[in-house]
Design a protein around this motif. Sequence first.
Motif, PDB file in Angstrom:
ATOM      1  N   LEU A   4       0.861  -1.185   0.000  1.00 51.17           N
ATOM      2  CA  LEU A   4       0.000   0.000   0.000  1.00 51.17           C
ATOM      3  C   LEU A   4       0.897   1.234   0.000  1.00 51.17           C
ATOM      4  O   LEU A   4       1.770   1.362   0.867  1.00 51.17           O
ATOM      5  CB  LEU A   4      -0.890  -0.017   1.250  1.00 51.17           C
ATOM      6  N   ILE A   5       0.696   2.094  -0.973  1.00 52.31           N
ATOM      7  CA  ILE A   5       1.524   3.300  -1.077  1.00 52.31           C
ATOM      8  C   ILE A   5       0.649   4.500  -0.713  1.00 52.31           C
ATOM      9  O   ILE A   5      -0.333   4.791  -1.409  1.00 52.31           O
ATOM     10  CB  ILE A   5       2.136   3.456  -2.495  1.00 52.31           C
ATOM     11  N   LEU A   6       0.988   5.149   0.380  1.00 52.66           N
ATOM     12  CA  LEU A   6       0.166   6.256   0.886  1.00 52.66           C
ATOM     13  C   LEU A   6       0.895   7.592   0.779  1.00 52.66           C
ATOM     14  O   LEU A   6       2.057   7.703   1.169  1.00 52.66           O
ATOM     15  CB  LEU A   6      -0.194   6.010   2.350  1.00 52.66           C
ATOM     16  N   VAL A  47      -2.119   2.626  -4.788  1.00 49.03           N
ATOM     17  CA  VAL A  47      -1.615   3.969  -4.454  1.00 49.03           C
ATOM     18  C   VAL A  47      -2.778   4.869  -4.050  1.00 49.03           C
ATOM     19  O   VAL A  47      -3.797   4.922  -4.753  1.00 49.03           O
ATOM     20  CB  VAL A  47      -0.914   4.630  -5.670  1.00 49.03           C
ATOM     21  N   ARG A  48      -2.624   5.545  -2.938  1.00 58.70           N
ATOM     22  CA  ARG A  48      -3.677   6.476  -2.485  1.00 58.70           C
ATOM     23  C   ARG A  48      -3.048   7.783  -2.006  1.00 58.70           C
ATOM     24  O   ARG A  48      -1.899   7.801  -1.565  1.00 58.70           O
ATOM     25  CB  ARG A  48      -4.459   5.873  -1.315  1.00 58.70           C
ATOM     26  N   GLN A  49      -3.842   8.845  -2.085  1.00 58.32           N
ATOM     27  CA  GLN A  49      -3.388  10.163  -1.613  1.00 58.32           C
ATOM     28  C   GLN A  49      -4.521  10.840  -0.883  1.00 58.32           C
ATOM     29  O   GLN A  49      -5.674  10.780  -1.322  1.00 58.32           O
ATOM     30  CB  GLN A  49      -2.945  11.028  -2.811  1.00 58.32           C
ATOM     31  N   SER A  50      -4.200  11.473   0.251  1.00 57.81           N
ATOM     32  CA  SER A  50      -5.212  12.277   0.928  1.00 57.81           C
ATOM     33  C   SER A  50      -4.589  13.502   1.570  1.00 57.81           C
ATOM     34  O   SER A  50      -3.442  13.470   2.018  1.00 57.81           O
ATOM     35  CB  SER A  50      -5.920  11.463   2.017  1.00 57.81           C
ATOM     36  N   TRP A  59      -6.562   4.491   6.609  1.00 57.50           N
ATOM     37  CA  TRP A  59      -5.951   3.625   5.582  1.00 57.50           C
ATOM     38  C   TRP A  59      -4.822   2.778   6.172  1.00 57.50           C
ATOM     39  O   TRP A  59      -4.651   1.625   5.792  1.00 57.50           O
ATOM     40  CB  TRP A  59      -5.428   4.486   4.423  1.00 57.50           C
ATOM     41  N   ILE A  60      -4.058   3.356   7.102  1.00 54.41           N
ATOM     42  CA  ILE A  60      -2.987   2.566   7.749  1.00 54.41           C
ATOM     43  C   ILE A  60      -3.629   1.422   8.547  1.00 54.41           C
ATOM     44  O   ILE A  60      -3.196   0.271   8.483  1.00 54.41           O
ATOM     45  CB  ILE A  60      -2.100   3.468   8.643  1.00 54.41           C
ATOM     46  N   GLN A  61      -4.704   1.729   9.258  1.00 57.76           N
ATOM     47  CA  GLN A  61      -5.384   0.676  10.039  1.00 57.76           C
ATOM     48  C   GLN A  61      -5.930  -0.416   9.123  1.00 57.76           C
ATOM     49  O   GLN A  61      -5.868  -1.606   9.429  1.00 57.76           O
ATOM     50  CB  GLN A  61      -6.526   1.281  10.856  1.00 57.76           C
ATOM     51  N   ALA A  90       0.642   0.714  15.752  1.00 57.94           N
ATOM     52  CA  ALA A  90      -0.487  -0.149  16.123  1.00 57.94           C
ATOM     53  C   ALA A  90      -0.646  -1.337  15.179  1.00 57.94           C
ATOM     54  O   ALA A  90      -0.907  -2.455  15.624  1.00 57.94           O
ATOM     55  CB  ALA A  90      -1.781   0.665  16.150  1.00 57.94           C
ATOM     56  N   VAL A  91      -0.508  -1.095  13.879  1.00 55.48           N
ATOM     57  CA  VAL A  91      -0.838  -2.165  12.922  1.00 55.48           C
ATOM     58  C   VAL A  91       0.291  -3.172  12.731  1.00 55.48           C
ATOM     59  O   VAL A  91       0.051  -4.306  12.326  1.00 55.48           O
ATOM     60  CB  VAL A  91      -1.265  -1.626  11.532  1.00 55.48           C
TER      61      VAL A  91
END
Length: 146
Positions: A4-6, A47-50, A59-61, A90-91
Motif C-alpha cells: 500500500l503506497i500512501l 496507491v492512495r493520496q489524501s 488507511w494505515i489501520q 499499532a498495525v
Amino acid sequence: MKLLILNGPNLNMLGIREPEIYGNQTYSDLCELIMRHAAEIGVEAEVRQSNHEGLLVDWIQEARGKFDGIVLNPAAYTHSSVALLDAVQAVGVPTVEVHISDPDRREPFRRVSYVRAACVACVKGHGLAGYAEAMDLLKLKMENGK
Ligand code: DQA
C-alpha cells in the motif's frame, strides 16, 4: 505480496508545487512509476493520496491483514503527526517512510519526523525514484522473512 503506497497532503500537486524542490513530474506520473515498478518486481500495489490526516490513519489501520507492507510519504504530517506514528505502531505492518526531497537539508522544522520511529527504513532525497527503492526494500524484507 501486496504493498500500500500512501501519500499525504499536497502530493496531488506534484508538477505544480515548488518544481525546484519536487521536480516537474505530476502525481499521475508518480502513480504510473509505482505501478510500473510493481509489475517489474512482481508485487501488487495500490496507491492512495489524501490531504486529511484522519483518512491516512484509517488507511494505515485498514492495511492490517490486507497488505504486506506500506510505503508512506506523510508529507507535512511527517513533522506534526503523533496519530500517524501511533497508527503505524499499532498495525505492525512493515512501513518505509519516503520523501521526495531531503527534509533534513531544508528548514529546521522539517528535521523532526514523528513516524520515523515506527518505520523500518527511510528513503529521502531521491526524487520519485525513492518510492521504487522503498518498494524494493519491503520486497527484500519479506523475502528474507524479517
Ligand atoms: C515531503 C517533505 C515534507 O517536508 C513536505 O511537507 C512535503 C513533501 C517530500 O516528499 O519531500 O509535503 O514529504
